[in-house]
Design a protein around this motif. Sequence first.
Motif, short mmCIF file in Angstrom:
data_model
loop_
_atom_site.label_atom_id
_atom_site.label_comp_id
_atom_site.label_asym_id
_atom_site.label_seq_id
_atom_site.Cartn_x
_atom_site.Cartn_y
_atom_site.Cartn_z
N ALA A 36 -2.12 -7.41 -26.25
CA ALA A 36 -2.30 -6.55 -25.34
C ALA A 36 -2.87 -5.82 -25.12
O ALA A 36 -3.64 -5.60 -23.72
CB ALA A 36 -0.63 -5.81 -25.60
N LEU A 37 -3.73 -5.67 -26.43
CA LEU A 37 -5.25 -4.81 -26.54
C LEU A 37 -5.69 -5.99 -25.91
O LEU A 37 -6.78 -5.05 -25.02
CB LEU A 37 -5.03 -4.69 -28.13
CG LEU A 37 -6.06 -3.71 -28.06
CD1 LEU A 37 -6.70 -2.76 -27.48
CD2 LEU A 37 -6.54 -3.73 -29.66
N ASP B 142 0.53 -1.83 -29.23
CA ASP B 142 0.95 -2.91 -29.03
C ASP B 142 1.01 -3.26 -31.10
O ASP B 142 -0.17 -3.51 -31.42
CB ASP B 142 -1.03 -4.20 -28.68
CG ASP B 142 -0.91 -5.03 -29.54
OD1 ASP B 142 -0.34 -5.70 -29.91
OD2 ASP B 142 -1.97 -5.39 -28.95
N VAL C 233 -4.13 2.57 -24.40
CA VAL C 233 -3.27 0.95 -25.58
C VAL C 233 -4.07 1.07 -27.08
O VAL C 233 -4.96 0.70 -27.30
CB VAL C 233 -3.73 0.11 -25.43
CG1 VAL C 233 -2.93 -1.65 -25.65
CG2 VAL C 233 -3.44 0.01 -23.70
N LEU D 64 1.44 2.62 -24.28
CA LEU D 64 1.65 1.07 -24.40
C LEU D 64 1.04 1.16 -26.41
O LEU D 64 -0.03 0.85 -26.74
CB LEU D 64 0.78 0.31 -23.86
CG LEU D 64 0.81 -1.40 -24.26
CD1 LEU D 64 2.61 -1.67 -24.10
CD2 LEU D 64 0.38 -2.02 -22.63
N SER E 111 -5.67 -5.63 -22.11
CA SER E 111 -6.60 -4.69 -21.53
C SER E 111 -7.75 -4.79 -21.52
O SER E 111 -8.95 -4.36 -20.59
CB SER E 111 -6.36 -3.46 -22.48
OG SER E 111 -6.18 -2.13 -22.47
N VAL F 102 3.45 -5.17 -20.45
CA VAL F 102 2.49 -4.30 -20.47
C VAL F 102 2.78 -4.09 -18.64
O VAL F 102 2.14 -3.08 -18.75
CB VAL F 102 1.83 -6.16 -20.19
CG1 VAL F 102 0.32 -5.72 -18.82
CG2 VAL F 102 0.34 -5.88 -21.98
#
Length: 211
Positions: free
Chosen positions: A45-46, A38, A59, A36, A49, A21
């Motif tokens: 990570a999602l 994931d 993402v 990005l 966000s 990230v």
Amino acid sequence: MPLSYAFVNLKPGVGKTTSAVWLAHALHASGFSPLLVDSDPASSALRWSELAGGFPFPVCALPVGDVHLRVNDFLGGRQAVVFDAPQMEDHAHITRGIMRYAGEWIVPVTPAPIELDRMAPIDREMDDMQSLRAEPARAAVLLNRTNRPDATRTGPDADAREALVERGFDVLSTYIPRLDLYAQSFGSSVEVKGTAYMDLAEELIKRQDTV
């Protein structure tokens, strides 16, 4: 081809998502337009966000074994791809797909004896994956969550760096200090400029220029 970086490790909880990230943000701040990816089934990570109200770059979630065949469908002219890979021990097929695509494999390692011991099986996995690639990937270790208060000639936790180099690993010059900021918050009020991840982005971009 875009710049492509994958954070990989056998185990969870070593800083893969945090590093992915923040590197994506650092690349964005450096003038690149990152994607990005994931690929962790946990979608950390999602979710990060979403909690931050969105990142200034897309993402996408691709927790699939053929991620290397699908990524380009989401690029849209982006200049860099950063992968948050799941832990190899539970999702090896996904991580292997990522490693078939990414040009740079980055192994975040906390400078602790047990973490250094895990590098041997990671090294074997990387050797196996190189044989499946048309061109070899670059592989490097990122010392992460360093916590020695006094820097030595080669930085905090120099003994861990020395041990890794002796085992033949390429250790990045940049190291990431242990900061709650990196792991616990990210939003519009957090400035990536001036952080260790900006140094990491700069080092990785320079490495690409030497290929």
